[in-house]
Design a protein around this motif. Structure first.
Motif, PDB file in Angstrom:
ATOM      1  N   VAL A  14     -34.285  31.385  -2.858  1.00 10.85           N
ATOM      2  CA  VAL A  14     -34.085  31.950  -3.935  1.00 10.85           C
ATOM      3  C   VAL A  14     -34.137  33.352  -3.533  1.00 10.85           C
ATOM      4  O   VAL A  14     -35.078  33.888  -2.873  1.00 10.85           O
ATOM      5  CB  VAL A  14     -34.635  31.613  -5.179  1.00 10.85           C
ATOM      6  CG1 VAL A  14     -34.264  30.091  -5.576  1.00 10.85           C
ATOM      7  CG2 VAL A  14     -36.068  31.617  -4.800  1.00 10.85           C
ATOM      8  N   LYS A  15     -33.695  34.444  -4.459  1.00 10.66           N
ATOM      9  CA  LYS A  15     -33.919  35.749  -4.219  1.00 10.66           C
ATOM     10  C   LYS A  15     -34.768  36.374  -5.435  1.00 10.66           C
ATOM     11  O   LYS A  15     -34.249  36.277  -6.379  1.00 10.66           O
ATOM     12  CB  LYS A  15     -32.547  36.478  -4.125  1.00 10.66           C
ATOM     13  CG  LYS A  15     -32.725  38.012  -3.922  1.00 10.66           C
ATOM     14  CD  LYS A  15     -31.306  38.825  -3.948  1.00 10.66           C
ATOM     15  CE  LYS A  15     -31.403  40.308  -4.228  1.00 10.66           C
ATOM     16  NZ  LYS A  15     -29.986  40.852  -4.494  1.00 10.66           N
ATOM     17  N   GLY A  16     -35.818  37.129  -5.078  1.00 11.97           N
ATOM     18  CA  GLY A  16     -36.406  37.327  -6.099  1.00 11.97           C
ATOM     19  C   GLY A  16     -36.116  38.988  -6.520  1.00 11.97           C
ATOM     20  O   GLY A  16     -35.150  39.580  -6.159  1.00 11.97           O
ATOM     21  N   LEU A  17     -36.804  39.311  -7.789  1.00 13.34           N
ATOM     22  CA  LEU A  17     -36.360  40.715  -8.336  1.00 13.34           C
ATOM     23  C   LEU A  17     -36.627  41.839  -7.301  1.00 13.34           C
ATOM     24  O   LEU A  17     -36.167  43.079  -7.543  1.00 13.34           O
ATOM     25  CB  LEU A  17     -36.799  40.860  -9.599  1.00 13.34           C
ATOM     26  CG  LEU A  17     -36.528  39.805 -10.724  1.00 13.34           C
ATOM     27  CD1 LEU A  17     -37.042  40.158 -12.193  1.00 13.34           C
ATOM     28  CD2 LEU A  17     -35.138  39.850 -10.775  1.00 13.34           C
ATOM     29  N   ASP A  18     -37.480  41.503  -6.119  1.00 12.90           N
ATOM     30  CA  ASP A  18     -37.856  42.641  -5.173  1.00 12.90           C
ATOM     31  C   ASP A  18     -36.949  42.433  -4.049  1.00 12.90           C
ATOM     32  O   ASP A  18     -37.098  43.207  -3.201  1.00 12.90           O
ATOM     33  CB  ASP A  18     -39.164  42.238  -4.747  1.00 12.90           C
ATOM     34  CG  ASP A  18     -39.497  40.889  -4.170  1.00 12.90           C
ATOM     35  OD1 ASP A  18     -38.541  40.100  -4.322  1.00 12.90           O
ATOM     36  OD2 ASP A  18     -40.630  40.659  -4.037  1.00 12.90           O
ATOM     37  N   ASN A  19     -35.648  41.756  -4.336  1.00  7.98           N
ATOM     38  CA  ASN A  19     -34.531  41.784  -3.429  1.00  7.98           C
ATOM     39  C   ASN A  19     -35.234  41.062  -1.956  1.00  7.98           C
ATOM     40  O   ASN A  19     -34.366  40.932  -1.052  1.00  7.98           O
ATOM     41  CB  ASN A  19     -34.048  43.280  -3.147  1.00  7.98           C
ATOM     42  CG  ASN A  19     -33.364  43.924  -4.269  1.00  7.98           C
ATOM     43  OD1 ASN A  19     -32.771  43.110  -4.967  1.00  7.98           O
ATOM     44  ND2 ASN A  19     -33.356  45.153  -4.211  1.00  7.98           N
ATOM     45  N   LEU A  20     -36.148  40.333  -2.235  1.00  9.25           N
ATOM     46  CA  LEU A  20     -36.313  39.555  -1.037  1.00  9.25           C
ATOM     47  C   LEU A  20     -36.169  38.046  -1.227  1.00  9.25           C
ATOM     48  O   LEU A  20     -36.208  37.506  -2.487  1.00  9.25           O
ATOM     49  CB  LEU A  20     -38.179  39.379  -0.929  1.00  9.25           C
ATOM     50  CG  LEU A  20     -38.462  41.072  -0.546  1.00  9.25           C
ATOM     51  CD1 LEU A  20     -40.271  40.681  -0.353  1.00  9.25           C
ATOM     52  CD2 LEU A  20     -38.096  41.272   0.943  1.00  9.25           C
ATOM     53  N   MET A  21     -35.862  37.368  -0.001  1.00  8.13           N
ATOM     54  CA  MET A  21     -35.338  35.788  -0.325  1.00  8.13           C
ATOM     55  C   MET A  21     -36.774  35.132  -0.017  1.00  8.13           C
ATOM     56  O   MET A  21     -37.559  35.436   0.772  1.00  8.13           O
ATOM     57  CB  MET A  21     -34.534  35.677   0.884  1.00  8.13           C
ATOM     58  CG  MET A  21     -34.062  34.206   0.824  1.00  8.13           C
ATOM     59  SD  MET A  21     -32.777  34.063  -0.567  1.00  8.13           S
ATOM     60  CE  MET A  21     -31.405  35.056  -0.105  1.00  8.13           C
ATOM     61  N   ARG A  22     -36.707  34.003  -0.513  1.00  9.37           N
ATOM     62  CA  ARG A  22     -38.060  32.862  -0.711  1.00  9.37           C
ATOM     63  C   ARG A  22     -37.618  31.744  -0.466  1.00  9.37           C
ATOM     64  O   ARG A  22     -36.400  31.076  -1.068  1.00  9.37           O
ATOM     65  CB  ARG A  22     -39.010  33.438  -1.731  1.00  9.37           C
ATOM     66  CG  ARG A  22     -39.737  34.539  -1.779  1.00  9.37           C
ATOM     67  CD  ARG A  22     -40.350  34.864  -3.195  1.00  9.37           C
ATOM     68  NE  ARG A  22     -41.259  36.055  -3.029  1.00  9.37           N
ATOM     69  CZ  ARG A  22     -40.943  37.295  -3.417  1.00  9.37           C
ATOM     70  NH1 ARG A  22     -39.605  37.368  -3.612  1.00  9.37           N
ATOM     71  NH2 ARG A  22     -41.737  38.206  -3.247  1.00  9.37           N
ATOM     72  N   VAL A  23     -38.660  30.954  -0.244  1.00  2.00           N
ATOM     73  CA  VAL A  23     -38.482  29.541   0.001  1.00  2.00           C
ATOM     74  C   VAL A  23     -38.955  29.183  -1.605  1.00  2.00           C
ATOM     75  O   VAL A  23     -40.231  29.532  -1.644  1.00  2.00           O
ATOM     76  CB  VAL A  23     -39.048  28.676   1.139  1.00  2.00           C
ATOM     77  CG1 VAL A  23     -38.961  27.061   0.756  1.00  2.00           C
ATOM     78  CG2 VAL A  23     -38.315  29.284   2.167  1.00  2.00           C
ATOM     79  N   PRO A  24     -38.623  28.341  -2.482  1.00  5.49           N
ATOM     80  CA  PRO A  24     -39.220  27.811  -3.930  1.00  5.49           C
ATOM     81  C   PRO A  24     -40.371  27.311  -3.206  1.00  5.49           C
ATOM     82  O   PRO A  24     -40.746  26.911  -2.406  1.00  5.49           O
ATOM     83  CB  PRO A  24     -38.125  26.957  -4.358  1.00  5.49           C
ATOM     84  CG  PRO A  24     -36.724  27.166  -3.773  1.00  5.49           C
ATOM     85  CD  PRO A  24     -37.052  27.537  -2.425  1.00  5.49           C
ATOM     86  N   ASN A  25     -41.514  27.417  -4.434  1.00  8.13           N
ATOM     87  CA  ASN A  25     -42.671  26.766  -4.303  1.00  8.13           C
ATOM     88  C   ASN A  25     -43.649  27.234  -3.347  1.00  8.13           C
ATOM     89  O   ASN A  25     -44.543  26.467  -2.674  1.00  8.13           O
ATOM     90  CB  ASN A  25     -42.688  25.404  -4.680  1.00  8.13           C
ATOM     91  CG  ASN A  25     -41.969  24.903  -5.664  1.00  8.13           C
ATOM     92  OD1 ASN A  25     -42.003  25.171  -6.735  1.00  8.13           O
ATOM     93  ND2 ASN A  25     -40.967  23.758  -5.254  1.00  8.13           N
ATOM     94  N   GLY A  26     -43.293  28.507  -2.658  1.00  4.63           N
ATOM     95  CA  GLY A  26     -44.319  29.062  -1.647  1.00  4.63           C
ATOM     96  C   GLY A  26     -44.054  28.490  -0.171  1.00  4.63           C
ATOM     97  O   GLY A  26     -44.881  28.636   0.474  1.00  4.63           O
ATOM     98  N   GLY A  27     -42.942  27.944   0.040  1.00  2.00           N
ATOM     99  CA  GLY A  27     -42.690  27.190   1.363  1.00  2.00           C
ATOM    100  C   GLY A  27     -42.412  28.386   2.285  1.00  2.00           C
ATOM    101  O   GLY A  27     -42.197  29.729   1.910  1.00  2.00           O
ATOM    102  N   ALA A  28     -42.142  28.057   3.436  1.00  2.00           N
ATOM    103  CA  ALA A  28     -41.825  29.071   4.522  1.00  2.00           C
ATOM    104  C   ALA A  28     -40.974  28.558   5.460  1.00  2.00           C
ATOM    105  O   ALA A  28     -40.891  27.173   5.827  1.00  2.00           O
ATOM    106  CB  ALA A  28     -43.107  29.629   5.220  1.00  2.00           C
TER     107      ALA A  28
END
Length: 249
Positions: free
Chosen positions: A175-189
Motif C-alpha cells: 500500500v502507498k502511504g500519504l508520504d508517497n512511500l510504499m509499504r507492506v501492510p502490518n509492518g512487514g518488509a
C-alpha cells in the motif's frame, strides 16, 4: 426514501475521494519517481438487493492502489542520481517512524552527517541498515546498487562500502502511504531482490499523465453533479410527501 438519500450521499463521498486523488496526482506531476494514485470503487449491496458504488479508501493513512507504470527516464549525469530500471522494483528507505518503506525517488544526496537520503529526506537502507558515507572525494553507484567511494586523502582506487537495498513488489501486497512511500501492510518488509538493477546518472520522472488527469477531473465533477442533483431530488420528493400528509382529511 432513506435508501435513495444513502445512495446519493455514498456517491458524493466516493467522488470526493476520487477528486482528492486526482488533485494529488496533478500536484505531483513533476515530482521525481511519483506513482499516480488510483481510487478503487467497491459495489455495496443494500438489503433490498439494489447496489451503489463507494470509493474504497482506508482511514486516511494510506492509498489502496497506484498506477505502477514506470515514468519517463531522464539522463542527468549526476553520480548520486539513480533510477530503478524495472517498474516493479523499489529502493528501500527508512520511514519517519523508523520502519522500512520503499520509494522510486532516486535523487539521492548526502546529509551533513553522512547519511545517504532521498530528495524528500528519507534515509536509504543498505545491506545492514541505513547507509552512512564517510567523507569522500569520488563516488559511483553500480547497476546492482553497490556504492563505491574514494575516501578523502586516499590515493588508492574506489572501495565498495555498501549496497542499496533493492526490492521487488511483484506478487506482494503493498500500500502507498500519504508520504508517497510504499509499504507492506502490518509492518512487514520485502526481501532484497538481487536481480534488481539501477541506472546511475538517471532519474525517473512522475508517471502522471496530465491530459488524462484533466479528463478524469472533468468526468468526476460531472458525476458528482449527478449525485448532488439526485440528493436534491430526494429532498424535493420528501417535501412533497410531507405536504401530502398535511392536507386536511
Amino acid at each position: 426514501m432513506d435508501k435513495l438519500v444513502y445512495t446519493a450521499a455514498t456517491g458524493l463521498r466516493a467522488h470526493m475521494s476520487a477528486q482528492a486523488a486526482i488533485a494529488n496526482n496533478m500536484a505531483n506531476a513533476s515530482t521525481t519517481g511519483f506513482r499516480a494514485d488510483r481510487v478503487i470503487f467497491d459495489r455495496i449491496i443494500l438489503s433490498d438487493g439494489t447496489s451503489t458504488l463507494s470509493a474504497r479508501q482506508p482511514t486516511g493513512q494510506e492509498v489502496r492502489d497506484i498506477d505502477r507504470r514506470q515514468g519517463a527516464l531522464q539522463q542527468t549525469g549526476r553520480p548520486l542520481d539513480v533510477a530503478v530500471t524495472d517498474e516493479n522494483s523499489w529502493i528501500a528507505v527508512q520511514a519517519a517512524d523508523g520502519s522500512e518503506a520503499y520509494t522510486r525517488r532516486g535523487d539521492l544526496q548526502v546529509s551533513p552527517s553522512g547519511a545517504l537520503q532521498t530528495g524528500d529526506g528519507f534515509i536509504v537502507v543498505g545491506q545492514s541498515g541505513p547507509i552512512t558515507l564517510p567523507p569522500y572525494s569520488q563516488l559511483s553507484i553500480g547497476q546492482d546498487g553497490s556504492i563505491a567511494i574514494v575516501a578523502q586523502g586516499d590515493t588508492g582506487g574506489p572501495q565498495v562500502i555498501d549496497r542499496i537495498k533493492l526490492v521487488s513488489s511483484k506478487g506482494s501486497q503493498t500500500v502507498k502511504g500519504l508520504d508517497n512511500l510504499m509499504r507492506v501492510p502490518n509492518g512487514g518488509a520485502l526481501p532484497a531482490d538481487l536481480d534488481a538493477k539501477v541506472a546511475s546518472g538517471t532519474l525517473e520522472g512522475s508517471n502522471v499523465n496530465m491530459t488524462q488527469a484533466l479528463v478524469d477531473m472533468i468526468e468526476n465533477q460531472r458525476s458528482y453533479e449527478v449525485q448532488a442533483n439526485l440528493l436534491k431530488e430526494a429532498r424535493t420528493m420528501d417535501e412533497s410527501s410531507a405536504s401530502v400528509m398535511r392536507l386536511p382529511g
